[in-house]
Design a protein around this motif. Structure first.
Motif, short mmCIF file in Angstrom:
data_model
loop_
_atom_site.label_atom_id
_atom_site.label_comp_id
_atom_site.label_asym_id
_atom_site.label_seq_id
_atom_site.Cartn_x
_atom_site.Cartn_y
_atom_site.Cartn_z
N PHE A 191 0.84 -1.21 0.00
CA PHE A 191 0.00 0.00 0.00
C PHE A 191 0.87 1.26 0.00
O PHE A 191 0.67 2.18 -0.80
CB PHE A 191 -0.92 -0.02 1.22
CG PHE A 191 -1.53 1.31 1.54
CD1 PHE A 191 -2.41 1.93 0.67
CD2 PHE A 191 -1.22 1.95 2.74
CE1 PHE A 191 -2.96 3.17 0.97
CE2 PHE A 191 -1.76 3.19 3.05
CZ PHE A 191 -2.64 3.80 2.16
N LEU A 192 1.85 1.29 0.90
CA LEU A 192 2.72 2.47 0.99
C LEU A 192 3.60 2.60 -0.26
O LEU A 192 3.98 3.71 -0.63
CB LEU A 192 3.59 2.39 2.24
CG LEU A 192 2.85 2.47 3.58
CD1 LEU A 192 3.82 2.31 4.74
CD2 LEU A 192 2.09 3.79 3.69
N TYR A 193 3.92 1.46 -0.91
CA TYR A 193 4.73 1.49 -2.13
C TYR A 193 4.00 2.25 -3.23
O TYR A 193 4.61 3.04 -3.96
CB TYR A 193 5.02 0.06 -2.58
CG TYR A 193 6.09 -0.06 -3.64
CD1 TYR A 193 7.41 -0.35 -3.30
CD2 TYR A 193 5.80 0.13 -5.00
CE1 TYR A 193 8.40 -0.45 -4.27
CE2 TYR A 193 6.79 0.03 -5.96
CZ TYR A 193 8.08 -0.26 -5.60
OH TYR A 193 9.07 -0.36 -6.55
N VAL A 194 2.70 2.03 -3.37
CA VAL A 194 1.92 2.74 -4.39
C VAL A 194 1.93 4.24 -4.10
O VAL A 194 2.04 5.06 -5.01
CB VAL A 194 0.47 2.21 -4.43
CG1 VAL A 194 -0.34 2.99 -5.45
CG2 VAL A 194 0.45 0.73 -4.79
N TYR A 195 1.82 4.63 -2.84
CA TYR A 195 1.74 6.04 -2.45
C TYR A 195 3.09 6.76 -2.51
O TYR A 195 3.14 7.96 -2.76
CB TYR A 195 1.20 6.14 -1.01
CG TYR A 195 -0.25 6.53 -0.95
CD1 TYR A 195 -0.63 7.81 -0.54
CD2 TYR A 195 -1.25 5.63 -1.30
CE1 TYR A 195 -1.96 8.17 -0.47
CE2 TYR A 195 -2.58 5.99 -1.23
CZ TYR A 195 -2.94 7.25 -0.83
OH TYR A 195 -4.24 7.62 -0.77
N TYR A 196 4.14 6.06 -2.24
CA TYR A 196 5.48 6.65 -2.07
C TYR A 196 5.83 7.61 -3.21
O TYR A 196 5.54 7.33 -4.37
CB TYR A 196 6.49 5.49 -2.03
CG TYR A 196 7.89 5.86 -1.65
CD1 TYR A 196 8.24 6.08 -0.33
CD2 TYR A 196 8.89 5.96 -2.62
CE1 TYR A 196 9.54 6.39 0.03
CE2 TYR A 196 10.19 6.28 -2.27
CZ TYR A 196 10.51 6.49 -0.95
OH TYR A 196 11.80 6.80 -0.60
N PRO A 197 6.45 8.78 -2.89
CA PRO A 197 7.01 9.23 -1.62
C PRO A 197 5.99 9.94 -0.71
O PRO A 197 6.37 10.49 0.31
CB PRO A 197 8.09 10.19 -2.06
CG PRO A 197 7.51 10.82 -3.29
CD PRO A 197 6.76 9.73 -3.98
#
Length: 329
Positions: free
Chosen positions: A264-270
């Protein structure tokens, strides 16, 4: 073009002498002399297959490969009886000059459209297989070609191919291509997962440069050299810490939950979620882990009743997973 002496018949004795002198010069490696004899025979349209083959050999030995290739192509069209003999020489010259891609394309077409005689087919197959091996080796050791292909693929290429190429390139230098890659961080058509991968690549290469990145209607200017790891943000740390009791009691459930969070955080990053959403996201990734592992019934006590924010983030994480990440499998 008309021959200089097309209306003059060459005497048989003179023709035999020119042929003998030409072949003798070829044998003695006097290639320029041999070409002069061939030229005379051609002026009288008296050059045999053997003589024309000798001419190709002279070009090759003199490193005049373009002329050798051009002559082979011409003779393949004009002399049907010796077509496969000239084709064999032509392919050999291409191989000698490391034109492996050309050989592969040519033989692919010939194998699919022509019934090649057995003796030649066997030789052609050997050259074809060698060319494939050498061509693949060249591609593997030519990062410039790979990166150029990747950049071209960012415009409308499939997500799977983009991800595959990016995975191959991550350990290779990116310096010369930063200017080519930067516009894609603001490209709304590019999968945000690919943007994250690009950003990680620049981070791993210690690229010290301000880059504007756009995702989900948000814009942010970042310097790859100063970026932290995906799970090193304050929100990520808070979520992982809140799952500490799960790690102690059920390491498998914890690891599965952590993977959902990372993706999930990978899609949002940074970009990172707002601070007030960290707890609902923590509950959401845990709920999804329980759901995927079919453990909901035995773990109701872990979660505090119903929560609209938790349900919102569960739906959001599922949506992002399906839209942007599931194709990697």
């Amino acid at each position: 073009m008309k021959k200089e002496h097309q209306d003059v018949v060459i005497f048989p004795g003179w023709k035999r002498q020119l042929e003998q002198d030409g072949l003798e010069a070829l044998k003695e490696k006097r290639y320029e002399d041999a070409l002069e004899k061939v030229k005379l025979l051609e002026q009288f349209e008296a050059a045999s297959y053997e003589i024309l083959t000798g001419k190709i050999i002279c070009y090759i030995e003199l490193n005049r490969y373009d002329e050798a290739i051009a002559l082979c192509r011409k003779l393949m069209k004009e002399d049907e009886d010796n077509y496969y003999k000239y084709l064999h020489i032509y392919i050999t010259v291409l191989f000698q000059t490391s034109q492996y891609g050309e050989i592969i394309s040519l033989l692919d077409e010939i194998f699919s459209t022509e019934k090649v005689p057995y003796t030649y087919r066997e030789q052609f197959n050997q050259i074809y297989n060698l060319s494939q091996n050498f061509y693949q080796d060249e591609e593997a050791h030519n990062p410039t070609t790979e990166i150029q292909h990747f950049i071209q693929n960012l415009d409308g290429g499939s997500f799977q191919e983009q991800w595959r190429l990016l995975s191959l390139l991550r350990k290779k230098p990116v310096g010369d291509y930063i200017d080519d890659l930067i516009p894609y961080f603001s490209d709304n058509e590019l999968n945000p997962v690919i943007k994250t991968g690009l950003l990680q690549w620049l981070t791993e290469q210690d690229v010290d440069r301000e880059i504007e990145i756009e995702k989900f209607n948000q814009t942010k200017v970042v310097n790859p050299k100063n970026l932290s790891d995906i799970l090193e943000s304050n929100c990520a740390k808070e979520i992982v810490q809140s799952l500490d009791i799960i790690e102690q009691n059920d390491p498998t459930l914890f690891e599965f939950t952590r993977q959902i969070l990372f993706r999930f955080l990978y899609v949002y990053y940074p970009f990172v979620p707002e601070q007030e959403d960290c707890l609902p996201i923590s509950e959401a990734v845990l709920s999804l882990a329980l759901e995927y592992l079919q453990l909901e019934e035995g773990h109701h006590s872990i979660l505090d009743g119903e929560s609209e924010r938790r349900e919102f983030w569960m739906d959001e994480i599922k949506r992002l997973e399906m839209k942007y990440f599931s194709q990697i499998e």
